[in-house]
Each structure stands twice: as C-alpha cells, then as structure tokens.
Design a protein around this motif. Sequence first.
Motif, short mmCIF file in Angstrom:
data_model
loop_
_atom_site.label_atom_id
_atom_site.label_comp_id
_atom_site.label_asym_id
_atom_site.label_seq_id
_atom_site.Cartn_x
_atom_site.Cartn_y
_atom_site.Cartn_z
N ALA A 71 0.86 -1.19 0.00
CA ALA A 71 0.00 0.00 0.00
C ALA A 71 0.89 1.23 0.00
CB ALA A 71 -0.93 0.01 1.21
N PHE A 72 0.39 2.30 -0.59
CA PHE A 72 1.07 3.60 -0.57
C PHE A 72 0.36 4.52 0.41
CE2 PHE A 72 2.76 2.49 -4.80
CZ PHE A 72 4.05 3.02 -4.72
N ALA A 73 1.10 5.21 1.24
CA ALA A 73 0.57 6.31 2.03
C ALA A 73 0.82 7.61 1.28
CB ALA A 73 1.25 6.36 3.40
N THR A 74 -0.10 8.56 1.37
CA THR A 74 0.11 9.88 0.77
C THR A 74 -0.26 10.95 1.78
OG1 THR A 74 -2.04 10.54 -0.14
CG2 THR A 74 -0.82 8.82 -1.34
N GLY A 108 2.25 -1.80 -13.29
CA GLY A 108 1.37 -2.92 -13.64
C GLY A 108 0.71 -3.54 -12.43
N ALA A 109 0.52 -2.73 -11.37
CA ALA A 109 -0.11 -3.22 -10.15
C ALA A 109 -1.23 -2.27 -9.74
CB ALA A 109 0.92 -3.34 -9.04
N PRO A 110 -2.27 -2.11 -10.57
CA PRO A 110 -3.30 -1.10 -10.31
C PRO A 110 -4.13 -1.37 -9.06
CG PRO A 110 -3.96 -2.54 -12.10
CD PRO A 110 -2.53 -2.87 -11.81
N ASP A 111 -4.10 -2.60 -8.54
CA ASP A 111 -4.93 -2.93 -7.37
C ASP A 111 -4.27 -2.59 -6.04
OD1 ASP A 111 -6.95 -3.89 -9.03
OD2 ASP A 111 -6.10 -5.92 -9.06
N VAL A 112 -3.04 -2.11 -6.05
CA VAL A 112 -2.37 -1.74 -4.81
C VAL A 112 -3.13 -0.57 -4.17
CG1 VAL A 112 -0.29 -0.65 -3.88
CG2 VAL A 112 -0.10 -2.59 -5.45
N LEU A 113 -3.35 -0.66 -2.88
CA LEU A 113 -4.12 0.35 -2.15
C LEU A 113 -3.32 1.64 -2.01
CD1 LEU A 113 -6.61 1.01 -0.28
CD2 LEU A 113 -5.20 0.18 1.62
N VAL A 114 -4.03 2.77 -2.07
CA VAL A 114 -3.46 4.07 -1.76
C VAL A 114 -4.25 4.65 -0.60
CG1 VAL A 114 -3.05 6.43 -2.56
CG2 VAL A 114 -2.65 4.51 -4.11
N ALA A 115 -3.55 4.93 0.50
CA ALA A 115 -4.19 5.47 1.71
C ALA A 115 -3.83 6.93 1.87
CB ALA A 115 -3.73 4.68 2.94
N ASN A 116 -4.84 7.81 1.84
CA ASN A 116 -4.61 9.25 1.96
C ASN A 116 -4.73 9.70 3.41
OD1 ASN A 116 -4.33 9.80 -0.89
ND2 ASN A 116 -6.52 9.42 -1.08
N VAL A 164 2.30 0.74 6.76
CA VAL A 164 2.14 0.88 5.31
C VAL A 164 3.53 0.73 4.72
CG1 VAL A 164 1.33 2.37 3.45
CG2 VAL A 164 0.24 2.49 5.70
N ALA A 165 3.63 0.01 3.62
CA ALA A 165 4.95 -0.32 3.09
C ALA A 165 5.63 0.83 2.36
CB ALA A 165 4.84 -1.52 2.15
N LEU A 166 4.84 1.67 1.66
CA LEU A 166 5.43 2.59 0.70
C LEU A 166 4.85 3.99 0.81
CD1 LEU A 166 5.08 0.22 -2.38
CD2 LEU A 166 7.18 0.61 -1.07
N MET A 167 5.58 4.95 0.25
CA MET A 167 5.08 6.32 0.18
C MET A 167 5.80 7.08 -0.91
SD MET A 167 4.78 9.13 3.28
CE MET A 167 4.11 10.77 2.98
N VAL A 168 5.09 7.99 -1.55
CA VAL A 168 5.72 9.00 -2.40
C VAL A 168 5.68 10.28 -1.59
CG1 VAL A 168 5.74 10.16 -4.62
CG2 VAL A 168 4.86 7.83 -4.46
N ALA A 169 6.83 10.74 -1.13
CA ALA A 169 6.89 11.80 -0.12
C ALA A 169 7.75 12.97 -0.60
CB ALA A 169 7.48 11.25 1.17
N PRO A 170 7.49 14.16 -0.08
CA PRO A 170 8.41 15.28 -0.34
C PRO A 170 9.82 14.91 0.09
CG PRO A 170 6.40 16.06 0.71
CD PRO A 170 6.35 14.57 0.77
#
Length: 322
Positions: A151-154, A173-181, A197-203
């Motif tokens: 899952a991605f945290a944002t 190619g993994a569109p079903d991965v959860l994104v948690a806002n 949560v495993a992942l994040m796109v962060a500043p």
Amino acid sequence: MKRRSLVAAAGAALLGRDAVAQGSTRPVRLIVPGAPGGAIDVLGRLYGQRLGVRLSQTWVIENRAGGNNTIGAAEVARSAPDGTTFLTNADIHLMAKRVVRNLPYDPITDFTPVGRMATAPLLIVGQPEASRAQTLQQLAEAMRREPGRYAFATSGGGSMAHLAAEGVKRRFGAPDVLVANYRGTAPALNDVVAGSVALMVAPLLSAQPLVQAGRLRAFAVTSATRSAAAPDVPTVDEAGFPGLHFTLWYALWGPRGLPAPLADSIAANIRAIGQETEIAQRLAGMGVDPFTEDTPATFAAFLAEENLRNGRIADEAGIEPE
C-alpha cells in the motif's frame, strides 16, 4: 470593430503599466490559501517581500486557509483584475475541482497564470522490511506478484503525492495496490516508518532525513534529474521507468482578466528573484529549486498539459469530489 480592439488593447497595456508604476500607493494582497509556516506560506512570503522591493510596492501576505486551499483561491477568483490581489498556491490548485464538491470557481478559467516560483522533487520510499526490495525494478516486480502485500501512504487526497502514487502503481502494472490518503505528510511518514504501510511517495525534504537514518529506503526521485539534496538516489528514468515524473510546484496567479503587461512584469520579476544568490540558497535549505523559466504563456501551457494528465489519472483512480 478593429479600432475598438486597438483601443481596448492600448487600454489594457496602460492599465498594466499603471498597476506597476502606482504600486507604492496601492497595497497588493498576496493571498496564501494555507496556514502560516507551510511551504506555500514560506515561499509566498519570500517572493512577496522581494516583489514588493523590486516593484516599490507594499505586498501584504494574507493567510486564508481551509477547504483544501480553496477558500483563499475563491477570494482571488472574485477579485478585480486590477493588480491589487494575487494568489500563491501549489500543484493542488489544479486538483481542487476533482476533490471539492461544488467548487465556486474553475482553477483554469477563473485565474490568470503568472508563473512558477519553485519546484521540488518527490521521493519513492519504503520501509526496508515491508517493501521487500532493493531497487525500483524489484519493487515493481514484487508489487505485480503480490499486490495485496503493498500500500502507498500519501499526504492527502488530490495532492501531487496522491497522483504520483496512483501513477506509479499503474506504471508498475499493479493497479490494485491500495493508496491510503492521510491528513498531512507527518502522520503518513510515521505509519510507513512503523511498517503499517509499506510505501510512500513523499516530499524529499521530509523523507530524506529518515532515509539517511536508515529508517526508510529511497528507490528513486520522481524527476528528470537527480536532486542535490539526495545525489545518490537515482531518478525514475535511471531506475528503469523513464518519464514517470511528478514534481511539486509553487506558483503565482492573478484573477481572470489581469492585463497581460502586468502579468508579464510580475513574471519577469519572479524569474529575476529566483536568480538571486540569497534566494537560491534559502530555497535550497527548504529542499526546493527556484524556477526561472516561466512566462505567463509557458505557465499557461504547462497548466493545460498538467491538467489533462492529472485528470486522466484521477479518472483511472476513481478520485471524486467529497
């Protein structure tokens, strides 16, 4: 008809010059749609102060926070295009109509683009154990094999980080991965560091200290070039995913109908401010880079292209106003 057009154009040019020349007796309001101390506020105050000096005007910073940055933006949209009211905002400005129901303005048509002030990269990071990968290619493969483990945290719905997370998982190619806002960068990072949560796109500026401390793993920066703040982290292009670019940006707008000569004058001063050594050093300390290439025309073209891309991602992700 032709004579009337020429007269109107001449009048607009005079108004543009007038708004700059008479600035010392006409205070300019720079509306910041966020709370004091945030990146938008800090950049707005920095550039507003320098614009006031360069134009011999009084620029007054007014914070109008709330509504995903829409309360302050709405005030500028309602203002007269006479050079006394401007908006400083970030990339979230374009997403307002996709995350806020019954938005009272259009982010594109109800404003006059002036120019970007600064940009900042994002960092794809993961908790070392939970991410189960050493490189971005390995991460993509693992996410395709077991999308339910990731899952991605944002930092929030509609943010550039949210769009980036949605874009990244689809490119992998993994569109079903959860994104948690989450409501902010800090709580999202806390959960990633904890492994919830495993992942994040962060500043980058927020995540890099945790990377240096070994609490997060940096996979790539989502920009075309490496960041001076994280020179050892590859770009997404270098990591095998060319063009997967998502960059934070901060800019200035006027109300719709702002005379072109005035917009051009403000944009020229923004470019000049970004080239000042002191300003560049202060921005570097914030983890952002001055943007010194925009004219109102190039900024408008960028906004149109960015709006199309953001809309496509939002539609694919099912992002809807709340």
